[in-house]
Design a protein around this motif. Sequence first.
Motif, PDB file in Angstrom:
ATOM      1  N   SER A  31       0.854  -1.190   0.000  1.00 41.54           N
ATOM      2  CA  SER A  31       0.000   0.000   0.000  1.00 41.54           C
ATOM      3  C   SER A  31       0.890   1.239   0.000  1.00 41.54           C
ATOM      4  O   SER A  31       2.070   1.181   0.332  1.00 41.54           O
ATOM      5  CB  SER A  31      -0.915   0.017   1.227  1.00 41.54           C
ATOM      6  OG  SER A  31      -0.164   0.127   2.422  1.00 41.54           O
ATOM      7  N   ARG A  32       0.327   2.388  -0.365  1.00 44.48           N
ATOM      8  CA  ARG A  32       1.118   3.611  -0.462  1.00 44.48           C
ATOM      9  C   ARG A  32       1.547   4.152   0.895  1.00 44.48           C
ATOM     10  O   ARG A  32       2.476   4.949   0.980  1.00 44.48           O
ATOM     11  CB  ARG A  32       0.339   4.673  -1.246  1.00 44.48           C
ATOM     12  CG  ARG A  32       0.062   4.285  -2.701  1.00 44.48           C
ATOM     13  CD  ARG A  32       1.313   3.818  -3.410  1.00 44.48           C
ATOM     14  NE  ARG A  32       1.045   3.381  -4.775  1.00 44.48           N
ATOM     15  CZ  ARG A  32       1.651   2.386  -5.373  1.00 44.48           C
ATOM     16  NH1 ARG A  32       2.543   1.683  -4.699  1.00 44.48           N
ATOM     17  NH2 ARG A  32       1.371   2.076  -6.612  1.00 44.48           N
ATOM     18  N   PHE A  36      -0.038  -2.157   4.602  1.00 46.49           N
ATOM     19  CA  PHE A  36      -0.640  -3.432   4.244  1.00 46.49           C
ATOM     20  C   PHE A  36      -0.199  -3.859   2.854  1.00 46.49           C
ATOM     21  O   PHE A  36       0.386  -3.069   2.096  1.00 46.49           O
ATOM     22  CB  PHE A  36      -2.175  -3.381   4.348  1.00 46.49           C
ATOM     23  CG  PHE A  36      -2.846  -2.459   3.358  1.00 46.49           C
ATOM     24  CD1 PHE A  36      -3.201  -2.893   2.087  1.00 46.49           C
ATOM     25  CD2 PHE A  36      -3.154  -1.148   3.702  1.00 46.49           C
ATOM     26  CE1 PHE A  36      -3.824  -2.063   1.180  1.00 46.49           C
ATOM     27  CE2 PHE A  36      -3.786  -0.301   2.806  1.00 46.49           C
ATOM     28  CZ  PHE A  36      -4.120  -0.764   1.542  1.00 46.49           C
ATOM     29  N   LEU A  37      -0.473  -5.114   2.534  1.00 43.91           N
ATOM     30  CA  LEU A  37      -0.211  -5.668   1.213  1.00 43.91           C
ATOM     31  C   LEU A  37      -1.518  -6.038   0.542  1.00 43.91           C
ATOM     32  O   LEU A  37      -2.501  -6.362   1.212  1.00 43.91           O
ATOM     33  CB  LEU A  37       0.661  -6.920   1.327  1.00 43.91           C
ATOM     34  CG  LEU A  37       2.018  -6.785   2.006  1.00 43.91           C
ATOM     35  CD1 LEU A  37       2.662  -8.163   2.157  1.00 43.91           C
ATOM     36  CD2 LEU A  37       2.939  -5.852   1.234  1.00 43.91           C
ATOM     37  N   VAL A  38      -1.544  -6.012  -0.768  1.00 44.98           N
ATOM     38  CA  VAL A  38      -2.638  -6.575  -1.553  1.00 44.98           C
ATOM     39  C   VAL A  38      -2.129  -7.862  -2.177  1.00 44.98           C
ATOM     40  O   VAL A  38      -1.059  -7.879  -2.797  1.00 44.98           O
ATOM     41  CB  VAL A  38      -3.115  -5.608  -2.651  1.00 44.98           C
ATOM     42  CG1 VAL A  38      -4.164  -6.273  -3.541  1.00 44.98           C
ATOM     43  CG2 VAL A  38      -3.684  -4.325  -2.032  1.00 44.98           C
ATOM     44  N   ILE A  39      -2.864  -8.958  -1.987  1.00 45.71           N
ATOM     45  CA  ILE A  39      -2.503 -10.253  -2.557  1.00 45.71           C
ATOM     46  C   ILE A  39      -3.733 -10.848  -3.237  1.00 45.71           C
ATOM     47  O   ILE A  39      -4.860 -10.394  -3.017  1.00 45.71           O
ATOM     48  CB  ILE A  39      -1.987 -11.236  -1.483  1.00 45.71           C
ATOM     49  CG1 ILE A  39      -3.037 -11.434  -0.381  1.00 45.71           C
ATOM     50  CG2 ILE A  39      -0.674 -10.740  -0.897  1.00 45.71           C
ATOM     51  CD1 ILE A  39      -2.665 -12.482   0.655  1.00 45.71           C
ATOM     52  N   SER A  49      -2.723  -6.995   6.464  1.00 43.52           N
ATOM     53  CA  SER A  49      -2.049  -6.032   7.327  1.00 43.52           C
ATOM     54  C   SER A  49      -0.660  -6.535   7.703  1.00 43.52           C
ATOM     55  O   SER A  49      -0.464  -7.730   7.952  1.00 43.52           O
ATOM     56  CB  SER A  49      -2.877  -5.789   8.591  1.00 43.52           C
ATOM     57  OG  SER A  49      -2.156  -4.987   9.509  1.00 43.52           O
ATOM     58  N   LEU A  50       0.293  -5.620   7.784  1.00 48.08           N
ATOM     59  CA  LEU A  50       1.642  -5.986   8.222  1.00 48.08           C
ATOM     60  C   LEU A  50       1.703  -6.171   9.730  1.00 48.08           C
ATOM     61  O   LEU A  50       2.716  -6.649  10.255  1.00 48.08           O
ATOM     62  CB  LEU A  50       2.650  -4.918   7.794  1.00 48.08           C
ATOM     63  CG  LEU A  50       2.785  -4.656   6.296  1.00 48.08           C
ATOM     64  CD1 LEU A  50       3.968  -3.744   6.033  1.00 48.08           C
ATOM     65  CD2 LEU A  50       2.917  -5.941   5.502  1.00 48.08           C
TER      66      LEU A  50
END
Length: 275
Positions: A31-32, A36-39, A49-50
């Motif tokens: 994410s900017r 978090f990551l998008v998978i 979420s990290l």
Amino acid sequence: MRSSVEIFDVVTGETRVVWQTERLVEAPNFSRDGRFLVINGDGLLYRLSLDGGEPVRIDTGFATRCNNDHGLSPDGRLLAISDKTEFGRSAIYVLPAEGGTPRLVTTRLPSYWHGWSPDGRELAYCGIRDDLFDIYTISVAGGEERRLTSGEGRNDGPDWSPDGEWIYFNSSRTGRMQIWRIRPDGSEPTRITDSPYGDWFPHPSPDGRHLLVLSYDGDVFDHPRDRDVRLRLMDMDGGDARVLFALFGGQGTINVPNWAPDGRRFAFVRYAPEA
């Protein structure tokens, strides 16, 4: 354990495991805000979420056959996806980053999204036309696509440099898959790697310092899953590349832009060999 979503720090050389699952998940985007990551997995997209916890599904409307070609716009407001629900072949859509109804960008199919321009106005993608794999760009609003390559081997995996001056991609035009770059107007195709590997999915870091590449053994032409591969780091202009580490992966490991906004970390997926 089937899939392990991890983050590597290029400064410290340390790897952090974010989440592990028996499911097949792929292609993490940061994410900017770096939180978090998008998978993707099972045809759907998720926010991971990290800080821990299970992934949360992103509402993609009718698009429930998403592949691993997806990514957030530079301002973080839009999400580009590639999905084959509507046409049976991969099509590119954009939707609000928080979820919503996808809007079709191009009717030319199949098309596989791979990168946003730094100003957020254009998309870069691989399109298959008359059995030729080539690099294209198009306005995020839609319209006519611009063809940047013309069937010189197989061309795939485009990703913009952070200054917008180049689009990096992988091409088999010299036989083995290697990394190239080209101007957004289709001029000055330039070879970046001359390696004994099959090089795929070049991703420039946001600070413009590094180019990350996924490398297969030299006799592997395509980008299959479940192979011994390497993640290699080099300067944006090429030259000597160092192997960061080897892993069991391939398809799904770093298909799409995967750098953190700080330019020192990137996300990837490691897979466990099936018994």
